[in-house]
Design an enzyme around this catalytic site. Structure first.
Site, PDB file in Angstrom:
ATOM      1  N   THR A 199      -1.052  -2.406  10.649  1.00  0.00           N
ATOM      2  CA  THR A 199      -1.640  -2.589   9.322  1.00  0.00           C
ATOM      3  C   THR A 199      -0.631  -3.393   8.545  1.00  0.00           C
ATOM      4  OG1 THR A 199      -2.669  -1.596   7.408  1.00  0.00           O
ATOM      5  CG2 THR A 199      -0.850  -0.390   8.361  1.00  0.00           C
ATOM      6  N   SER A 215      -5.577  10.954  -1.408  1.00  0.00           N
ATOM      7  CA  SER A 215      -5.614  11.814  -2.595  1.00  0.00           C
ATOM      8  C   SER A 215      -4.835  11.203  -3.750  1.00  0.00           C
ATOM      9  CB  SER A 215      -5.075  13.191  -2.252  1.00  0.00           C
ATOM     10  OG  SER A 215      -3.794  13.107  -1.703  1.00  0.00           O
ATOM     11  N   LYS A 262       3.911  -6.787   4.331  1.00  0.00           N
ATOM     12  CA  LYS A 262       3.649  -5.416   3.908  1.00  0.00           C
ATOM     13  C   LYS A 262       3.303  -4.598   5.140  1.00  0.00           C
ATOM     14  CE  LYS A 262       0.244  -3.399   3.420  1.00  0.00           C
ATOM     15  NZ  LYS A 262      -0.568  -2.453   4.299  1.00  0.00           N
ATOM     16  N   ASN A 278       0.608  10.585   5.295  1.00  0.00           N
ATOM     17  CA  ASN A 278      -0.713  10.263   5.833  1.00  0.00           C
ATOM     18  C   ASN A 278      -1.735  11.352   5.562  1.00  0.00           C
ATOM     19  OD1 ASN A 278      -0.717   7.590   7.469  1.00  0.00           O
ATOM     20  ND2 ASN A 278       1.277   8.523   7.865  1.00  0.00           N
ATOM     21  N   GLU A 283       6.828   4.733   7.126  1.00  0.00           N
ATOM     22  CA  GLU A 283       6.438   5.961   6.427  1.00  0.00           C
ATOM     23  C   GLU A 283       7.308   7.136   6.878  1.00  0.00           C
ATOM     24  OE1 GLU A 283       1.765   4.772   5.687  1.00  0.00           O
ATOM     25  OE2 GLU A 283       2.285   6.079   7.359  1.00  0.00           O
ATOM     26  N   THR A 321       0.866  -1.188   0.000  1.00  0.00           N
ATOM     27  CA  THR A 321       0.000   0.000   0.000  1.00  0.00           C
ATOM     28  C   THR A 321       0.902   1.236   0.000  1.00  0.00           C
ATOM     29  OG1 THR A 321      -0.262  -0.249   2.403  1.00  0.00           O
ATOM     30  CG2 THR A 321      -2.048  -1.060   1.013  1.00  0.00           C
TER      31      THR A 321
END
Length: 413
Positions: A197, A413, A186, A408, A284, A160
């Site tokens: 997640t 978007s 992942k 995040n 991230e 993702t």
């Protein structure tokens, strides 16, 4: 930017006998990307898993638990896994459950197995309906290109916000028999123990009795995926699955007390830890990989509790990002971790080999430039000595950067 992320050669990901993988581009959320994965398992394999502790668990997690419960009650074994990215099918109520079951039924129809022999997984945006027709339309293509060597493609198909595919593989010898282990994972955000997640799938060709595999899955998760944190958020979808295909010549492992089990546990844990650490390295916005070890506790649980207080702290994580040796933030996190009767006057704190705090206070010999030198590294070890026992625990985490906020903020978007 991933932190010292190792190069993964697809040719080094060993096929596991009895397991094939296929993918498709189904336009679940974005076009022209792999977003559906099917894993087929030959008859006779055993499959187990552990799942999120988030009470708002996703629909596929509920269905996975139902199907595995039927297997443990004597039902037919699991023969397939199906994964979609781009949509979590979480917060979707009864329609989401119906979609998860419909996915299983459609794959079962195409593969000639029963719906209860399929485990579904989803990852992506929460609170949006699963585009079930697009997912179902992608299943024939995923089935058609199944192959034993598709592990790298499979790792890409479950990404993702990950920037790189995550996979690990090794071969070991147990009692003179070669055992092959390969896995993918992942996750890059919403990463916290129990688990995140995070999706992890690890297959090996040993034959393992169902109760033994169930015990192995929990034990391995506790020493790998439950030892990582990026942002302290626990996801609705996290799942860790073990597949024992049973195709190796090693006799069935039927007891957790056997030497063969101990050897297998060591090998599976090593691969799972590699997969878990890849998640942190690709966190991230991460720029630093941090190992936090707490030693000298009364129990491993209290050591882990303190380690996570450090690893979750936004103040600690931003200090690492800034390369700022504002290390009193670590002492503060230790203090609010909630460990009863903690004598802070016995605590030592190390940053790599630099003794920062001794007996609960600043080490008189500590120089801030020494702390600064360590803080500028891309890999940092934090070591806390509690001085109250022999237990210890280690977790892996990363820093918190401006990019984490941007990623995040822009996620949908």
């Amino acid at each position: 930017m991933a932190v010292n992320f190792p190069s993964i050669d697809p040719a080094q990901l060993h096929p596991v006998a009895g397991v094939t993988l296929g993918w498709a581009e189904a336009n679940i959320r974005k076009p022209n990307r792999k977003d559906v994965l099917v894993v087929s398992v030959e008859e006779g394999a055993t499959v187990s898993g552990v799942f999120t502790e988030n009470r708002f668990c996703a629909a596929p997690v509920t269905v996975c638990r139902e199907h595995l419960a039927k297997v443990r009650a004597g039902g037919a074994g699991i023969r397939a896994l199906v994964v979609n990215t781009g949509n979590a099918n979480a917060g979707t109520g009864e329609p989401g459950l119906a979609h998860a079951r419909e996915t299983c039924a459609e794959l079962a129809r195409l593969a000639g197995i029963a719906p209860g022999q399929v485990l579904p997984f989803s990852t992506g945006v929460i609170l949006e309906p699963l585009p079930i027709e697009r997912l179902k339309a992608g299943l024939p293509a995923a089935l058609a290109n199944r192959a034993a060597a598709n592990w790298h493609d499979a790792a890409q198909a479950i990404m993702t916000t990950d920037t790189l595919p995550k996979a690990a593989s090794r071969q070991v010898t147990i009692d003179g028999h070669t055992i092959t282990l390969t896995g993918i994972s992942k996750g890059a955000g919403m990463i916290k123990p129990n688990m995140a997640t995070m999706l992890g799938f690890l297959a090996f060709d040993a034959k393992v009795a169902q109760p033994v595999l169930d015990a192995l899955a929990k034990d391995v998760a506790d020493h790998s995926f439950n030892c990582i944190t990026i942002d302290g958020d626990t996801s609705t979808n996290d799942s860790f699955i073990l597949i024992a295909s049973g195709k190796a010549s090693l006799p069935q492992i039927a007891s957790t007390d056997s030497p063969a089990y101990a050897a297998l546990r060591e090998a599976v844990t090593a691969v799972a830890q590699a997969l878990a650490q890849l998640i942190v390295r690709d966190g991230e916005g991460a720029t630093k990989f941090i190992t936090v070890t707490v030693e000298g506790g009364k129990s491993a649980a209290e050591c882990r509790q303190i380690a996570y207080a450090i690893g979750h702290s936004p103040l600690v994580k931003t200090a690492f990002y800034a390369s700022d040796p504002n290390l009193g933030r670590i002492l503060a996190a230790i203090g609010y971790a909630g460990v009863a009767d903690l004598d802070v006057g016995k605590i030592d704190l190390y940053l790599d080999d630099v003794l920062v705090a001794k007996a609960g206070g600043r080490n008189p010999a500590y120089l801030e430039e020494d702390g600064q030198r360590v803080m500028k590294q891309s890999e940092i070890a934090v070591r806390v000595l509690l001085g109250r026992g022999d237990a210890q625990a280690t977790i892996w985490t990363c820093d918190l950067s401006h990019d984490y906020v941007s990623i995040n903020a822009d996620y949908r978007s």
